[in-house]
Design an enzyme around this catalytic site. Sequence first.
Site, PDB file in Angstrom:
ATOM      1  N   GLY A   1     -27.745  62.471 -51.333  1.00  0.00           N
ATOM      2  CA  GLY A   1     -27.643  63.821 -50.774  1.00  0.00           C
ATOM      3  C   GLY A   1     -26.711  64.653 -51.629  1.00  0.00           C
TER       4      GLY A   1
ATOM      5  N   CYS B   1     -26.622  56.059 -53.644  1.00  0.00           N
ATOM      6  CA  CYS B   1     -25.865  57.217 -54.128  1.00  0.00           C
ATOM      7  C   CYS B   1     -24.919  57.731 -53.019  1.00  0.00           C
ATOM      8  CB  CYS B   1     -26.834  58.289 -54.621  1.00  0.00           C
ATOM      9  SG  CYS B   1     -26.091  59.449 -55.751  1.00  0.00           S
ATOM     10  N   TYR B   2     -25.183  58.887 -52.423  1.00  0.00           N
ATOM     11  CA  TYR B   2     -24.319  59.374 -51.335  1.00  0.00           C
ATOM     12  C   TYR B   2     -24.196  58.319 -50.238  1.00  0.00           C
ATOM     13  CZ  TYR B   2     -22.547  62.438 -47.631  1.00  0.00           C
ATOM     14  OH  TYR B   2     -21.794  63.004 -46.632  1.00  0.00           O
TER      15      TYR B   2
ATOM     16  N   HIS C   1     -30.675  55.361 -58.467  1.00  0.00           N
ATOM     17  CA  HIS C   1     -31.799  55.610 -57.553  1.00  0.00           C
ATOM     18  C   HIS C   1     -32.937  54.605 -57.780  1.00  0.00           C
ATOM     19  CE1 HIS C   1     -30.441  59.389 -55.716  1.00  0.00           C
ATOM     20  NE2 HIS C   1     -29.719  59.471 -56.828  1.00  0.00           N
TER      21      HIS C   1
ATOM     22  N   GLU D   1     -35.537  54.270 -56.098  1.00  0.00           N
ATOM     23  CA  GLU D   1     -36.838  54.800 -55.674  1.00  0.00           C
ATOM     24  C   GLU D   1     -37.580  55.534 -56.775  1.00  0.00           C
ATOM     25  OE1 GLU D   1     -33.877  55.850 -54.850  1.00  0.00           O
ATOM     26  OE2 GLU D   1     -33.758  57.999 -54.500  1.00  0.00           O
TER      27      GLU D   1
ATOM     28  N   SER E   1     -61.577  71.693 -42.368  1.00  0.00           N
ATOM     29  CA  SER E   1     -61.506  72.590 -43.520  1.00  0.00           C
ATOM     30  C   SER E   1     -62.262  72.042 -44.714  1.00  0.00           C
ATOM     31  CB  SER E   1     -60.043  72.789 -43.916  1.00  0.00           C
ATOM     32  OG  SER E   1     -59.539  71.584 -44.473  1.00  0.00           O
ATOM     33  N   GLY E   2     -62.559  70.732 -44.674  1.00  0.00           N
ATOM     34  CA  GLY E   2     -63.201  70.126 -45.836  1.00  0.00           C
ATOM     35  C   GLY E   2     -62.184  69.515 -46.794  1.00  0.00           C
ATOM     36  N   GLY E   3     -60.911  69.680 -46.496  1.00  0.00           N
ATOM     37  CA  GLY E   3     -59.883  69.039 -47.306  1.00  0.00           C
ATOM     38  C   GLY E   3     -59.775  67.572 -46.907  1.00  0.00           C
ATOM     39  N   VAL E   4     -58.994  66.827 -47.672  1.00  0.00           N
ATOM     40  CA  VAL E   4     -58.923  65.389 -47.413  1.00  0.00           C
ATOM     41  C   VAL E   4     -58.325  65.093 -46.036  1.00  0.00           C
ATOM     42  CG1 VAL E   4     -56.807  65.144 -48.794  1.00  0.00           C
ATOM     43  CG2 VAL E   4     -58.164  63.143 -48.300  1.00  0.00           C
ATOM     44  N   ASP E   5     -57.302  65.845 -45.615  1.00  0.00           N
ATOM     45  CA  ASP E   5     -56.628  65.511 -44.365  1.00  0.00           C
ATOM     46  C   ASP E   5     -57.540  65.696 -43.147  1.00  0.00           C
ATOM     47  OD1 ASP E   5     -54.494  65.125 -46.024  1.00  0.00           O
ATOM     48  OD2 ASP E   5     -53.521  67.019 -45.544  1.00  0.00           O
ATOM     49  N   SER E   6     -58.181  66.871 -43.040  1.00  0.00           N
ATOM     50  CA  SER E   6     -59.010  67.074 -41.846  1.00  0.00           C
ATOM     51  C   SER E   6     -60.243  66.177 -41.890  1.00  0.00           C
ATOM     52  CB  SER E   6     -59.387  68.544 -41.658  1.00  0.00           C
ATOM     53  OG  SER E   6     -60.130  69.031 -42.741  1.00  0.00           O
ATOM     54  N   SER E   7     -60.744  65.862 -43.086  1.00  0.00           N
ATOM     55  CA  SER E   7     -61.912  64.982 -43.174  1.00  0.00           C
ATOM     56  C   SER E   7     -61.561  63.564 -42.719  1.00  0.00           C
ATOM     57  CB  SER E   7     -62.441  64.920 -44.614  1.00  0.00           C
ATOM     58  OG  SER E   7     -62.721  66.212 -45.078  1.00  0.00           O
TER      59      SER E   7
ATOM     60  N   LYS F   1     -49.562  61.492 -48.342  1.00  0.00           N
ATOM     61  CA  LYS F   1     -50.851  61.910 -48.908  1.00  0.00           C
ATOM     62  C   LYS F   1     -51.581  60.746 -49.606  1.00  0.00           C
ATOM     63  CE  LYS F   1     -53.325  65.669 -49.655  1.00  0.00           C
ATOM     64  NZ  LYS F   1     -53.486  66.766 -48.677  1.00  0.00           N
TER      65      LYS F   1
END
Length: 518
Positions: free
Chosen positions: A59, A86-87, A173, A175, A227-233, A373
Amino acid sequence: MALKNGGIVILDYGSQTAQLIARRVRELGVFAALIPYDASAAEAQAAAPALRGVILSGGPAGTYEPDAPPLPDWVLASGLPVLGICYGMQLLTQRFGGQVAAATQREYGMATVSVRATSELFAGLDAEQAVWMSHGDRLEHPPDGFAVIASTSNAPYAAIAHQERRLFGVQFHPEVQHTAHGRAILRNFVIGVCGAASGWTPESFIAASIESIRAQVGGGRVLLGMSGGVDSSVAGELIHRAVGEQLVPVFVNHGMLRLGEADAVIGLGKQLGWRNMIAVDATEEFLGALRGVSEPEAKRQIIGRTFAEVFEREASRLGALDWLAQGTIYPDVIESADTGRPGARRIKSHHNVGGLPDRLKGRLVEPLRDLFKDEVRQVGARLGIPDEIVWRQPFPGPGLGVRCVGEVTWERLEILRAADHLFTDELRQAGLLREGTAQAFAVLLPVRSVGVMGDQRTYDEVIVLRAVTTTDFMTADWARLAPDLLARVSSRIVNEVRGVNRVLYDITSKPPATIEWE
Ligand code: XMP
């Protein structure tokens, strides 16, 4: 959901890479939730039931500052293993009587750590490792009961461990990709030290999600804004697999979609066997509402409002509906929960599905709420959603409305659509649409410029090509596309799109620019 049991929570102290920690843990097949640093023990247990360990993120604050975000008491009282990054490491240090101070030299970038003592954190790893550092503070004095397990030339206490209490701290870090053994270090902590359960896979997620959707919606009907995007599909297909014809997807075409996109969305619904899908062409309504408007925020607001009106109208036509489905994903959840975070300020009013019909507020089905995502994409691929959708680049809710700078008219949209199609088509052929660019599109400017074509003077529209690389869309760099590719795109646009005589390439990163022009 039993699937989430036995995972890890990450307390978010505001680091840019806090989300990455959660993603890395998920890649180990372990459920991880990112929660605000001041979450209570009960909130932590609710976010990740049967919790096995805690990670404290980095942070921007200094632990010695008066308002520094503290380590909640429950963390140490729980007896769970803790990894401070880190923090987070500095918080542990301070709590156990060590000393943190501003370093004379900020350390930013690559460093080599040398492992000094045996510890579970570095088990099986090289004695010298490349790590990514980004800190201005450092430990002056290690905390009581902790052994120093690694150091660098600038940070003598680069990693510490309290073996008995299973508390660990790293100054670097693990990650980020540049830390060579970062994933292995996280695995050593999450699986080795915490003994977290590894079973979080796309298949297990699909099975658990279908079960929980059935339990949630019962025999009710579910309205989905498609909407045709990946999420709503992907959300739609999970619900469809769970409750079949109880799913009612509504696709609102606002007229500001890309070339062929409306047909593709309708085709996808058919391909997936969504029998109740409804497609509404509201182009005229949207363009009518936008007539004469060129101010970007005003355009966004009109599009959002009109969307809500059309959606609500269609929903009420459908009769009794019990649930509203949305493709909300985990970063949306995190972002809306932590508006107090540094850097979380809204630059533009984003519009997504918009317009919750009033009577469905609080009756939300959000099957992707826990997914990042890349996980949504994996789930989509397992569900048989076509690659073009699964790997589709993000497209803003207001669509070409925010790429048609100035007034939005059908004629201008047609020019923009044609140019955008030529650009993305060339990128696709060059293999740069899925990898190489995170987002690439055309923008139409509200200026004309003089040109010459044949022997004729022209006074026509200007197209800007925008292509960026980014992983998180919070910052982005302009893509270094090959000059030959740009030349081909430019000449195709000027030759094939009537009304355009000039093509520019946007070489601004974000910040200071944003990815979209409006
Ligand atoms: P900016 O332009 O703010 O965009 O750098 C960052 C990312 O967000 C997308 N974007 C939107 N997405 N609704 C969305 O769903 C919106 O209103 C919206 N505006 C911008 C943009 O395409 C980029 O991926």
